[in-house]
Design a protein around this motif. Sequence first.
Motif, short mmCIF file in Angstrom:
data_model
loop_
_atom_site.label_atom_id
_atom_site.label_comp_id
_atom_site.label_asym_id
_atom_site.label_seq_id
_atom_site.Cartn_x
_atom_site.Cartn_y
_atom_site.Cartn_z
N UNK A 144 -1.51 -11.81 -22.88
CA UNK A 144 -0.80 -10.82 -23.68
C UNK A 144 0.63 -11.25 -23.99
N UNK A 145 1.09 -12.30 -23.34
CA UNK A 145 2.44 -12.79 -23.58
C UNK A 145 3.52 -11.99 -22.89
N UNK A 146 3.16 -11.24 -21.84
CA UNK A 146 4.12 -10.39 -21.12
C UNK A 146 4.23 -10.88 -19.68
N UNK A 147 5.44 -11.23 -19.22
CA UNK A 147 5.62 -11.66 -17.83
C UNK A 147 5.67 -10.47 -16.88
N UNK A 148 4.59 -9.70 -16.85
CA UNK A 148 4.56 -8.44 -16.10
C UNK A 148 4.70 -8.68 -14.60
N UNK A 149 5.29 -7.71 -13.93
CA UNK A 149 5.50 -7.76 -12.48
C UNK A 149 4.25 -7.22 -11.80
N UNK A 150 3.54 -8.09 -11.10
CA UNK A 150 2.34 -7.69 -10.37
C UNK A 150 2.71 -7.45 -8.91
N UNK A 151 2.72 -6.19 -8.52
CA UNK A 151 3.05 -5.80 -7.16
C UNK A 151 1.74 -5.69 -6.39
N UNK A 152 1.35 -6.78 -5.73
CA UNK A 152 0.05 -6.85 -5.06
C UNK A 152 0.11 -6.05 -3.76
N UNK A 153 -0.73 -5.06 -3.68
CA UNK A 153 -0.71 -4.12 -2.56
C UNK A 153 -1.84 -4.41 -1.58
N UNK A 154 -1.51 -4.32 -0.29
CA UNK A 154 -2.56 -4.34 0.73
C UNK A 154 -2.61 -2.99 1.41
N UNK A 155 -3.83 -2.50 1.65
CA UNK A 155 -4.01 -1.21 2.29
C UNK A 155 -4.30 -1.33 3.79
N UNK A 156 -4.03 -2.48 4.35
CA UNK A 156 -4.29 -2.69 5.78
C UNK A 156 -3.66 -1.59 6.62
N UNK A 157 -2.41 -1.28 6.34
CA UNK A 157 -1.67 -0.37 7.22
C UNK A 157 -1.96 1.10 6.92
N UNK A 158 -2.42 1.38 5.71
CA UNK A 158 -2.82 2.76 5.40
C UNK A 158 -4.14 3.12 6.06
N UNK A 159 -4.92 2.10 6.42
CA UNK A 159 -6.23 2.32 7.00
C UNK A 159 -6.18 2.54 8.51
N UNK A 160 -5.00 2.45 9.08
CA UNK A 160 -4.86 2.58 10.54
C UNK A 160 -3.64 3.43 10.86
N UNK A 161 -3.70 4.15 11.97
CA UNK A 161 -2.57 4.97 12.39
C UNK A 161 -1.38 4.08 12.72
N UNK A 162 -0.16 4.53 12.39
CA UNK A 162 1.02 3.70 12.61
C UNK A 162 1.17 3.18 14.03
N UNK A 163 0.75 3.97 15.03
CA UNK A 163 0.92 3.51 16.42
C UNK A 163 -0.06 2.41 16.80
N UNK A 164 -0.99 2.07 15.88
CA UNK A 164 -1.92 0.97 16.14
C UNK A 164 -1.53 -0.30 15.39
N UNK A 165 -0.52 -0.22 14.54
CA UNK A 165 -0.08 -1.39 13.78
C UNK A 165 0.44 -2.45 14.75
N UNK A 166 -0.04 -3.68 14.59
CA UNK A 166 0.34 -4.73 15.52
C UNK A 166 0.44 -6.07 14.80
N UNK A 167 0.74 -7.11 15.57
CA UNK A 167 0.94 -8.44 14.99
C UNK A 167 -0.34 -9.00 14.39
N UNK A 168 -1.48 -8.60 14.92
CA UNK A 168 -2.74 -9.07 14.36
C UNK A 168 -2.92 -8.55 12.93
N UNK A 169 -2.64 -7.28 12.73
CA UNK A 169 -2.70 -6.70 11.39
C UNK A 169 -1.69 -7.38 10.48
N UNK A 170 -0.51 -7.63 11.03
CA UNK A 170 0.53 -8.27 10.22
C UNK A 170 0.11 -9.68 9.84
N UNK A 171 -0.53 -10.40 10.74
CA UNK A 171 -1.02 -11.75 10.41
C UNK A 171 -1.97 -11.69 9.21
#
Length: 257
Positions: A144-171
């Motif tokens: 299309x000739x447009x240098x659009x900003x693609x904000x690639x989203x991961x839902x890893x952290x939305x799928x788990x409760x915040x108190x379960x977020x850890x380095x494995x998920x971050x990896x």
Amino acid sequence: MTNQITQAEEFAALHKKGEPVILYNIWDPGSAGAVRDAGAKAIATGSAPVAMAQGFGDGQNISLDAALDNARRIVAAVDLPVTLDFEGAYAEDVLSVAANVQLALQTGVIGFNFEDQIVGTSDLYDIETQEARVQAMREGCDAAGIPAFINARTDIFLKAKPDTHDNSMLDNAIARAKAYADAGASGFFAPGLKDEGLIARLCESTELPVNIIALPGTPDTATLASLGVARVSYGPVPYRQMLGWLQEQAKQALQAG
């Protein structure tokens, strides 16, 4: 198109690690105008408020035509860069992703949120599949000739409760950020991530500007800036707060009557 290209370039330049651009998400031309008048440098839709304002649930339940018509009217109402929360691009295969992105760019938007959740399920696309989808989105923008900003989203952290977020998920998230960057993503969005240490590590691990959503319990903007975040968005929070205010005002009026 020249203005659209300029806006895309200006929008990308707003993303600075440690100086996050603030995107207070809107849902229609009226809310876009209000946020513009508040001093916003750019406008961002939120898929959930856009859908809910039209009586639909989130998750591509509002039709593609309706979503794009809404985006077109927002772009016409505000002389600012407008980025579209495009969920899964209303497509699964790469050819449809590229085609739908080109349709979306015809509305005048200059960027997209693009998620790795398989819309309508609780699963994520595997890294290789989503990398190909991000690449297809980039190819659609290039065509299309447009240098659009693609904000690639991961839902890893939305799928788990915040108190379960850890380095494995971050990896896992870091691996996805690298793959999406290789495919042509402009930024990396990790909604639901709230832990300061994990946010800092994510920002350090990727050259992509990192987007964090300001949900309840998320560090404040100053803290996020100190961690290296380049974009802070608000998702459905403004719409829900507005709806709560409206309901309360209606109750008071009805009780007074």
